[in-house]
Design an enzyme around this catalytic site. Structure first.
Site, PDB file in Angstrom:
ATOM      1  N   ARG A 237       7.932 -31.664  22.539  1.00 42.91           N
ATOM      2  CA  ARG A 237       6.497 -31.737  22.201  1.00 42.91           C
ATOM      3  C   ARG A 237       5.473 -31.639  23.077  1.00 42.91           C
ATOM      4  O   ARG A 237       5.710 -32.587  23.969  1.00 42.91           O
ATOM      5  CB  ARG A 237       6.214 -32.771  20.909  1.00 42.91           C
ATOM      6  CG  ARG A 237       6.973 -32.792  19.708  1.00 42.91           C
ATOM      7  CD  ARG A 237       6.159 -31.647  18.914  1.00 42.91           C
ATOM      8  NE  ARG A 237       6.963 -31.630  17.405  1.00 42.91           N
ATOM      9  CZ  ARG A 237       8.065 -30.797  17.042  1.00 42.91           C
ATOM     10  NH1 ARG A 237       8.510 -30.054  17.974  1.00 42.91           N
ATOM     11  NH2 ARG A 237       8.495 -30.699  16.047  1.00 42.91           N
ATOM     12  N   GLU A 266      -1.492 -26.580  21.124  1.00 50.38           N
ATOM     13  CA  GLU A 266      -0.769 -25.147  20.591  1.00 50.38           C
ATOM     14  C   GLU A 266      -1.564 -24.549  19.570  1.00 50.38           C
ATOM     15  O   GLU A 266      -2.168 -25.218  18.598  1.00 50.38           O
ATOM     16  CB  GLU A 266       0.838 -25.351  20.118  1.00 50.38           C
ATOM     17  CG  GLU A 266       1.655 -25.644  21.236  1.00 50.38           C
ATOM     18  CD  GLU A 266       3.018 -26.078  20.800  1.00 50.38           C
ATOM     19  OE1 GLU A 266       3.279 -25.564  19.539  1.00 50.38           O
ATOM     20  OE2 GLU A 266       4.031 -26.727  21.316  1.00 50.38           O
ATOM     21  N   HIS A 285       6.630 -21.882  21.744  1.00 49.86           N
ATOM     22  CA  HIS A 285       7.331 -22.695  21.043  1.00 49.86           C
ATOM     23  C   HIS A 285       8.164 -21.825  20.183  1.00 49.86           C
ATOM     24  O   HIS A 285       8.183 -21.685  18.914  1.00 49.86           O
ATOM     25  CB  HIS A 285       6.436 -23.621  20.075  1.00 49.86           C
ATOM     26  CG  HIS A 285       6.951 -24.514  19.383  1.00 49.86           C
ATOM     27  ND1 HIS A 285       6.147 -25.716  19.274  1.00 49.86           N
ATOM     28  CD2 HIS A 285       8.155 -25.090  19.254  1.00 49.86           C
ATOM     29  CE1 HIS A 285       7.039 -26.725  18.766  1.00 49.86           C
ATOM     30  NE2 HIS A 285       8.336 -26.273  18.867  1.00 49.86           N
TER      31      HIS A 285
END
Ligand code: DGY
Length: 325
Positions: A237, A266, A285
């Site tokens: 993360r 993000e 991601h």
């Protein structure tokens, strides 16, 4: 019993719900629902299957206390206020294991990409800059025989360590709260303190969940203790590293390189300085983005919904405390 699905998930999950006689409403637009919209949609359903990214915080949980399950289409659950859900006896489901290999592959790809400055050099071709070069220009680093340090050695870290050892004969060190006996027995992995992990790793890969303890764990102080030749990899993360401190550490050559599958925030903005640094690779991601992994995630997420709507314990539950009296 009906379920609201907040994104388009693989058909395999839909087929399982259909076979179990569960009706659903699916949000199929290419945009994230606001929390207000999500609450409004959930109010008409008994369950939520969520592949979205928005916070499922206290406000959301309290507004949706009628839900019999919140089934996440992810292994990570840092977007959910699990304590509040547990308090209200709402089971939270997740999708462990099925994405471990895909995520480890992504970390492996980042490691190799960074080590050879591959994205930066590829961009040079696109920009018409593949010209004359000296034998000393744009050199990468070899991974063979180096030390891979893993922060949070679970299933994903194990898969990466396995690949790194087989491909590059890397030595494995790790920092966890408890021993990972499988990694120690099968990969000769050595448990070290956090300080030793920082000081000894040539490649330091973070796989820990995002918690109050791990938030900003890789910050200015941590980077300053790493080798100047080291690279930092994060496929867990974005909140586990401090992005401004990472940018500064790379600019000041405190560390050599970085590979990120996760960023903070993000999506990353296109003008982020990390995107133009030679020994940096950033992916959007994509850790679990293989057909196989996403099918596996859809299957587990659907199984969790089916179990809950049939009054059964979730096969993959984040907060088993909801089942204790
Ligand atoms: C997860 O499952 O938590 C991943 O980060 C989503 O791709």
């Amino acid at each position: 019993m009906t379920v609201f699905i907040d994104r388009i998930i693989p058909q395999l999950g839909i087929d399982l719900l259909n076979d179990a006689g569960i009706t659903f409403e699916q949000h199929t637009e290419n945009r994230e629902l606001s929390q207000e919209e999500l609450i409004a949609r959930c109010s008409k359903h008994d369950a939520l299957l969520s592949a979205g990214w928005g916070p499922l915080d206290k406000k959301f949980i309290q507004a949706c206390k009628h839900l019999k399950v919140i089934s996440l289409h992810s292994v990570g659950y840092d977007r959910v206020d699990v304590d509040e859900a547990t308090h209200l006896k709402i089971p939270i489901g997740n999708t462990p294991d099925v994405l471990s290999e895909a995520t480890a592959d992504t970390a492996f790809l980042l490691m190799l990409t960074v080590s050879r400055k591959a994205l930066y050099l590829h961009k040079k071709i696109i920009n018409g800059q593949w010209g004359f070069s000296q034998p000393i220009d744009d050199l990468g680093v070899s991974l063979t025989g180096k030390t891979l340090g893993i922060f949070g050695l679970g299933n994903i870290g194990f898969e990466l360590a396995l690949k790194a050892k087989a491909a590059f004969k890397m030595s494995i060190i790790y920092h966890n709260r408890s021993h990972n006996e499988k990694a120690e027995n099968e990969l000769d992995a050595r448990k070290v303190t956090f300080e030793e992990l920082l000081e000894q790793s040539d490649v330091l890969a973070a796989f820990s969940a995002l918690t109050p303890e791990t938030k900003d764990k890789f910050n200015k102080d941590a980077f300053s203790r790493m080798k100047k030749t080291a690279m930092f990899i994060n496929a867990s993360r974005g909140g586990v590293h401090n992005e401004n401190d990472l940018i500064e550490a790379l600019k000041q050559q405190t560390i050599w390189g970085a590979g990120l599958d996760v960023t903070n925030p993000e999506p990353m903005q296109a003008d982020n300085p990390l995107l133009s640094m030679p020994s940096v690779a950033v992916f959007p991601h994509i850790g679990s983005a293989t057909k196989e992994a996403r099918d596996g995630m859809a299957k587990l997420a659907a199984e969790n919904v089916i179990a809950a709507l049939n009054g059964k314990r979730l096969p993959h539950v984040v907060n088993p405390e909801v089942y204790t009296e």
